[in-house]
Design an enzyme around this catalytic site. Structure first.
Site, short mmCIF file in Angstrom:
data_model
loop_
_atom_site.label_atom_id
_atom_site.label_comp_id
_atom_site.label_asym_id
_atom_site.label_seq_id
_atom_site.Cartn_x
_atom_site.Cartn_y
_atom_site.Cartn_z
N HIS A 124 30.41 9.22 99.97
CA HIS A 124 29.52 10.37 100.18
C HIS A 124 30.00 11.21 101.34
O HIS A 124 29.91 12.44 101.31
CB HIS A 124 28.10 9.89 100.41
CG HIS A 124 27.08 10.99 100.31
ND1 HIS A 124 26.47 11.54 101.41
CD2 HIS A 124 26.59 11.66 99.23
CE1 HIS A 124 25.64 12.49 101.01
NE2 HIS A 124 25.68 12.58 99.71
N CYS A 125 30.50 10.56 102.37
CA CYS A 125 30.96 11.28 103.56
C CYS A 125 32.13 12.22 103.28
O CYS A 125 32.33 13.20 104.02
CB CYS A 125 31.38 10.29 104.65
SG CYS A 125 30.09 9.22 105.27
#
Length: 324
Positions: free
Chosen positions: A316-317
């Site tokens: 997600h980062c």
């Protein structure tokens, strides 16, 4: 209707991400991290176009070799590191079409000054031909998660941290979230994960999986280093009135004797798949099953992210969705 950040599960036009490109940052983990990113790109590309930033010629060659005929567009841009959730623009739906918001980027509270990162939002907005509104306060995309109805979850540890916006209190932060992203209800959690370099980004702790529905970790046992953090988050979310659903925690994950912020919550919701980070923990299979139950319309894929995590984050980062 105000301009508002849509939920991640809303249809995407594309996913933006970046390829590990700097040997001096990744050291012995560079090649392995490139392989993990390439596997993620392959999975996402099953249902949407992927736009991939590469910072130098060696990285571009490595990306092409790993990705082959995958539907991905490479963009040469001299970024600092791959965390596009934080450095990229936040896309909004507005009455006039797509818009984008860019925020002042101070390198995660001044910890990692990597030249090029401060220009990523403008580059991506320009490539997508999206008008970019530039805002003068510090906000990283991983510090918030939204359900598309105007509800946002964040942590006090990050958004009220004096290393971000020292002159802004809780009321001012909420006012800015409403003005700039159309977010009018805020669930404040406390701390993020232990040893999280981002000062407690919420996307490692709590994720919306539907309107008013929040996924939170359950501690792996009494020795889980984030047991108290999880229990506090559960209490706050239930008191807020949300439907809270459990996802297993990896528990204590060590690298070189140090506890690292490993979390299955750092999954990415793409059009056709949900990509879940795995770490070789006992919780891996159960985490994939738990998240699969939340997204019955998508294929849920567990992938190892050990080497990406050495840089400070996970799937997600390193992604930023461009909504349709």
């Amino acid at each position: 209707m105000t301009a508002r950040q849509p939920a991640e599960w809303a249809p995407h036009a594309a996913t933006w991400t970046a390829f590990p490109s700097h040997a001096e940052l990744w050291e012995d983990d560079l090649v392995a991290a490139q392989v993990e990113v390439a596997e993620m790109v392959r999975a996402i590309a099953k249902g949407e176009r992927v736009e991939l930033l590469v910072a130098n010629a060696d990285a571009a060659a490595a990306a092409r070799a790993l990705l082959g005929d995958v539907d991905v567009q490479l963009h040469d841009y001299g970024f600092g590191d791959i965390w596009l959730r934080d450095t990229g623009p936040l896309f909004l739906h507005s009455p006039h079409g797509m818009a984008a918001a860019g925020f002042r980027f101070n390198f995660w509270g001044g910890k990692y000054d990597l030249p090029g990162d401060e220009g990523v939002a403008a580059f991506v907005a320009n490539m997508t031909k999206t008008p970019l509104a530039k805002h003068g306060w510090v906000l990283e995309g991983g510090a918030i998660d939204v359900d598309g109805t105007g509800l946002v979850v964040t942590t006090e540890q990050c958004l009220l941290n004096p290393n971000r916006n020292p002159k802004m209190d809780r009321v001012e932060v909420e006012s800015h979230l409403r003005r700039d992203l159309g977010l009018d209800r805020v669930l404040w959690l406390g701390d993020g994960l232990l040893n999280d370099h981002t000062d407690g980004h919420v996307d490692n702790l709590a994720r919306f999986v539907g309107p008013g529905r929040l996924a939170l970790p359950v501690a792996a046992g009494k020795d889980d280093p984030n047991k108290d953090v999880y229990e506090d988050a559960w209490d706050r979310a239930r008191d807020f009135g949300l439907d809270v659903v459990p996802v297993p925690s990896p528990g204590k994950v060590l690298r070189d004797g140090e506890i690292i912020p490993a979390s299955h919550m750092n999954f990415y919701i793409a059009n056709a798949v949900v990509v879940v980070p795995l770490y070789g923990a006992a919780s891996d299979d159960d985490a994939v099953k738990a998240i699969a139950a939340l997204f019955p319309d998508r294929e849920v894929i567990g992938m190892r992210a050990d080497h990406i995590l050495t840089g400070g984050g996970s799937f997600h980062c390193i992604t930023q969705q461009q909504p349709k």
